[in-house]
Design a protein around this motif. Sequence first.
Motif, PDB file in Angstrom:
ATOM      1  N   TYR A 186       4.535  14.255   5.328  1.00 17.19           N
ATOM      2  CA  TYR A 186       5.112  14.290   3.985  1.00 17.19           C
ATOM      3  C   TYR A 186       5.627  12.902   3.567  1.00 17.19           C
ATOM      4  O   TYR A 186       6.078  12.729   2.441  1.00 17.19           O
ATOM      5  N   GLU A 187       5.551  11.954   4.471  1.00 15.30           N
ATOM      6  CA  GLU A 187       6.021  10.600   4.156  1.00 15.30           C
ATOM      7  C   GLU A 187       4.901   9.808   3.484  1.00 15.30           C
ATOM      8  O   GLU A 187       3.764   9.808   3.938  1.00 15.30           O
ATOM      9  N   CYS A 188       5.264   9.127   2.410  1.00 13.82           N
ATOM     10  CA  CYS A 188       4.265   8.448   1.586  1.00 13.82           C
ATOM     11  C   CYS A 188       3.885   7.095   2.156  1.00 13.82           C
ATOM     12  O   CYS A 188       4.722   6.358   2.688  1.00 13.82           O
ATOM     13  N   ASN A 189       2.612   6.757   2.023  1.00 12.91           N
ATOM     14  CA  ASN A 189       2.095   5.441   2.417  1.00 12.91           C
ATOM     15  C   ASN A 189       2.082   4.546   1.176  1.00 12.91           C
ATOM     16  O   ASN A 189       1.135   4.542   0.400  1.00 12.91           O
ATOM     17  N   TYR A 190       3.145   3.782   0.996  1.00 11.88           N
ATOM     18  CA  TYR A 190       3.276   2.968  -0.212  1.00 11.88           C
ATOM     19  C   TYR A 190       2.287   1.801  -0.233  1.00 11.88           C
ATOM     20  O   TYR A 190       1.926   1.309  -1.305  1.00 11.88           O
ATOM     21  N   THR A 191       1.840   1.370   0.941  1.00 11.90           N
ATOM     22  CA  THR A 191       0.834   0.305   0.977  1.00 11.90           C
ATOM     23  C   THR A 191      -0.453   0.744   0.293  1.00 11.90           C
ATOM     24  O   THR A 191      -1.100  -0.030  -0.414  1.00 11.90           O
ATOM     25  N   ALA A 192      -0.811   2.027   0.489  1.00  8.88           N
ATOM     26  CA  ALA A 192      -2.018   2.556  -0.156  1.00  8.88           C
ATOM     27  C   ALA A 192      -1.891   2.502  -1.675  1.00  8.88           C
ATOM     28  O   ALA A 192      -2.868   2.220  -2.377  1.00  8.88           O
ATOM     29  N   TYR A 193      -0.679   2.729  -2.202  1.00 10.47           N
ATOM     30  CA  TYR A 193      -0.483   2.651  -3.651  1.00 10.47           C
ATOM     31  C   TYR A 193      -0.534   1.205  -4.141  1.00 10.47           C
ATOM     32  O   TYR A 193      -0.935   0.954  -5.284  1.00 10.47           O
ATOM     33  N   ALA A 194      -0.133   0.273  -3.307  1.00  7.12           N
ATOM     34  CA  ALA A 194      -0.242  -1.134  -3.691  1.00  7.12           C
ATOM     35  C   ALA A 194      -1.710  -1.525  -3.871  1.00  7.12           C
ATOM     36  O   ALA A 194      -2.068  -2.220  -4.843  1.00  7.12           O
ATOM     37  N   TRP A 195      -2.566  -1.073  -2.951  1.00  5.41           N
ATOM     38  CA  TRP A 195      -4.001  -1.326  -3.087  1.00  5.41           C
ATOM     39  C   TRP A 195      -4.560  -0.635  -4.335  1.00  5.41           C
ATOM     40  O   TRP A 195      -5.416  -1.184  -5.032  1.00  5.41           O
ATOM     41  N   GLU A 196      -4.087   0.567  -4.620  1.00  9.23           N
ATOM     42  CA  GLU A 196      -4.569   1.280  -5.809  1.00  9.23           C
ATOM     43  C   GLU A 196      -4.162   0.545  -7.087  1.00  9.23           C
ATOM     44  O   GLU A 196      -4.942   0.457  -8.035  1.00  9.23           O
ATOM     45  N   PHE A 197      -2.924   0.055  -7.111  1.00 12.35           N
ATOM     46  CA  PHE A 197      -2.476  -0.689  -8.287  1.00 12.35           C
ATOM     47  C   PHE A 197      -3.339  -1.928  -8.487  1.00 12.35           C
ATOM     48  O   PHE A 197      -3.737  -2.251  -9.620  1.00 12.35           O
ATOM     49  N   ALA A 198      -3.650  -2.606  -7.391  1.00 18.20           N
ATOM     50  CA  ALA A 198      -4.493  -3.805  -7.489  1.00 18.20           C
ATOM     51  C   ALA A 198      -5.886  -3.449  -7.988  1.00 18.20           C
ATOM     52  O   ALA A 198      -6.467  -4.178  -8.819  1.00 18.20           O
ATOM     53  N   ARG A 199      -6.435  -2.343  -7.505  1.00 17.67           N
ATOM     54  CA  ARG A 199      -7.765  -1.929  -7.945  1.00 17.67           C
ATOM     55  C   ARG A 199      -7.766  -1.586  -9.436  1.00 17.67           C
ATOM     56  O   ARG A 199      -8.668  -1.984 -10.184  1.00 17.67           O
ATOM     57  N   CYS A 200      -6.748  -0.861  -9.882  1.00 18.76           N
ATOM     58  CA  CYS A 200      -6.690  -0.479 -11.296  1.00 18.76           C
ATOM     59  C   CYS A 200      -6.463  -1.702 -12.186  1.00 18.76           C
ATOM     60  O   CYS A 200      -7.054  -1.809 -13.270  1.00 18.76           O
ATOM     61  N   ALA A 201      -5.622  -2.621 -11.735  1.00 19.83           N
ATOM     62  CA  ALA A 201      -5.392  -3.845 -12.504  1.00 19.83           C
ATOM     63  C   ALA A 201      -6.673  -4.655 -12.621  1.00 19.83           C
ATOM     64  O   ALA A 201      -6.961  -5.240 -13.680  1.00 19.83           O
ATOM     65  N   THR A 202      -7.470  -4.654 -11.563  1.00 18.65           N
ATOM     66  CA  THR A 202      -8.746  -5.366 -11.593  1.00 18.65           C
ATOM     67  C   THR A 202      -9.705  -4.734 -12.591  1.00 18.65           C
ATOM     68  O   THR A 202     -10.381  -5.440 -13.364  1.00 18.65           O
ATOM     69  N   LEU A 203      -9.782  -3.414 -12.588  1.00 15.45           N
ATOM     70  CA  LEU A 203     -10.649  -2.710 -13.537  1.00 15.45           C
ATOM     71  C   LEU A 203     -10.234  -3.009 -14.980  1.00 15.45           C
ATOM     72  O   LEU A 203     -11.080  -3.231 -15.858  1.00 15.45           O
ATOM     73  N   PHE A 204      -8.923  -3.010 -15.227  1.00 20.08           N
ATOM     74  CA  PHE A 204      -8.437  -3.287 -16.579  1.00 20.08           C
ATOM     75  C   PHE A 204      -8.743  -4.721 -16.982  1.00 20.08           C
ATOM     76  O   PHE A 204      -9.145  -4.992 -18.131  1.00 20.08           O
ATOM     77  N   ALA A 205      -8.583  -5.653 -16.047  1.00 22.44           N
ATOM     78  CA  ALA A 205      -8.877  -7.063 -16.341  1.00 22.44           C
ATOM     79  C   ALA A 205     -10.363  -7.265 -16.636  1.00 22.44           C
ATOM     80  O   ALA A 205     -10.735  -8.024 -17.548  1.00 22.44           O
ATOM     81  N   ILE A 206     -11.221  -6.597 -15.878  1.00 23.15           N
ATOM     82  CA  ILE A 206     -12.664  -6.694 -16.124  1.00 23.15           C
ATOM     83  C   ILE A 206     -13.007  -6.121 -17.494  1.00 23.15           C
ATOM     84  O   ILE A 206     -13.845  -6.662 -18.234  1.00 23.15           O
ATOM     85  N   MET A 207     -12.341  -5.016 -17.848  1.00 21.81           N
ATOM     86  CA  MET A 207     -12.563  -4.433 -19.172  1.00 21.81           C
ATOM     87  C   MET A 207     -12.224  -5.436 -20.271  1.00 21.81           C
ATOM     88  O   MET A 207     -12.997  -5.624 -21.226  1.00 21.81           O
ATOM     89  N   LEU A 208     -11.090  -6.126 -20.140  1.00 22.13           N
ATOM     90  CA  LEU A 208     -10.679  -7.111 -21.147  1.00 22.13           C
ATOM     91  C   LEU A 208     -11.634  -8.299 -21.187  1.00 22.13           C
ATOM     92  O   LEU A 208     -11.937  -8.835 -22.266  1.00 22.13           O
TER      93      LEU A 208
END
Length: 533
Positions: A186-208
């Motif tokens: 039940y303990e969250c892996n916050y590192t995995a969310y850091a990678w997800e944020f980076a991936r989403c930010a990359t997708l948004f930057a590519i869109m722009l």
Amino acid sequence: MLWSTMDVTGDSRERVLSADTIESLIEAGQTIVIIDQKVLRLDAWLPYHPGGHKPIQHFVGKDASDEFAVMHSAETRGMIDRYQIGRIEARWTNLVPPIQRSEGHEKDEKTIQASTYGSDSPSSVESLRLSSSRNTPEELTFLNATTKNEIRLTLDTYPPLDTDTQSSIITKYRALYARIHAEGLYECNYTAYAWEFARCATLFAIMLFFLRVKWYMTSAIFLGWFWSQMVFAAHDAAHMAITHNFFIDNLIGMIIAAPIGGLSLGWWKRTHNIHHLVTNMPEHDPDNQHLPFIAVNHRFLGTLWSTYHERLMPYTEFARKMVPYQGYLYYIILMFGRFNLYVQSWIFLAEGQGPRKGLAWWHRYFEIVGGVIFWAWFGYGILYRSLPENTTRLVYVLVSHAVTMPLHVQFTLSHFAMSTSDLGPAESFPQKMLRTTMDVDCPEWLDWIHGGLQFQAIHHLFPRVPRHNLRKVQMLVLEFCKEVGIPYALYGFVKGNEKVVGRLSEVGRQARILEECRRAVSGRVAEGGGHLH
């Protein structure tokens, strides 16, 4: 005396209530739920419940211990004593909640009991709420026979519904729940969310970037992929699976949903909480109710009363034209799924359908502001200011929304091909979740594409387990299923799609049979001078 004015202080909370007393309280209109042998009267809590009042109504007269434990935080679980009016000592026999017994507007209810099928069948109940004014006797006979056959096949596949069998399943499920906690899943892996944020930010930057160099359609594709990836984190937050803190997780979810995605997390939670509790029940699960475009079960070919929408869901002329071909139209319809989410979100916010009291009173206003921000950056900033003319704007909208179709496929894949039978209140929570939900098998390196939604059966058993731990939980659930004899539905993505399209095509075939019946009856009426012989 029905104890409607009983003092719930002191020793009165420990007063043993009989089954007859509890039934009398329910028949008098009180909201009585059993949790951990405690009898709770929740009428005062209904307006404050962040998940809405309907999830509670679906457990009136039932032992909701397991559902309550897996859906709520430890802090919330510690608040129930204030609503306790007594306790029970013996094993509780679940009742059918009043909301699931309601007749609605002048409907005929065709009740099919397991005793119809033979003395060796458990006492399950399947209710067909069909409008006799819209279905001929021949059509009702066909629908009822199809329902009987569906229940018979379901009962042959899953463990029996007798008390001892289901109690054993519950005991082992609770041991599994404790083991998952003990192993830290039940303990969250916050590192995995850091990678997800980076991936989403990359997708948004590519869109722009592609928007700036005027590769508009490529930009639209990356925007749709960005939205799809962000939804996964919003889903986690809505289940309080990130920090397990109500305020923080809801704030995260609403920021993703409203200003970034233009959707209402509150609307999604209102429907999704019901979906998790009455999964795949056509009359009750809003995630199954897609008429007039899709009918996931033959019971939609009659007119059902939706307890969620509190209205009839008629099988209209338009539905009669769509449903027979839904197997072919499935993916095309889902390309437009995001537009429906906009509509439902704004109806929810405009009508104030969410909680107006308690911890979530401010969510509506936060999401309205968020929706305005979304249309400012997307509607004004991208569509109006960055695109040259209306045709390009229209195509940009269609492409960016259509590429989210795989996400909607993922949403529907785990349920549309699974059982929709209502086996009655005797069925345990874990058996119902495994019976109505399919998991999708994929290699671990593809997990980011599926976003954790490929583990829907695991997620339904333990909704607040962080998504990145679901693969580990899957191993434990496999052991559990083997031990209790419950089939675990696991298919590859392609095979899962084949099963869903096959199910939709079968319901479409049934719709064509009913249409032939209707034409035959109409012909006999015409030959008989306007009277049905």
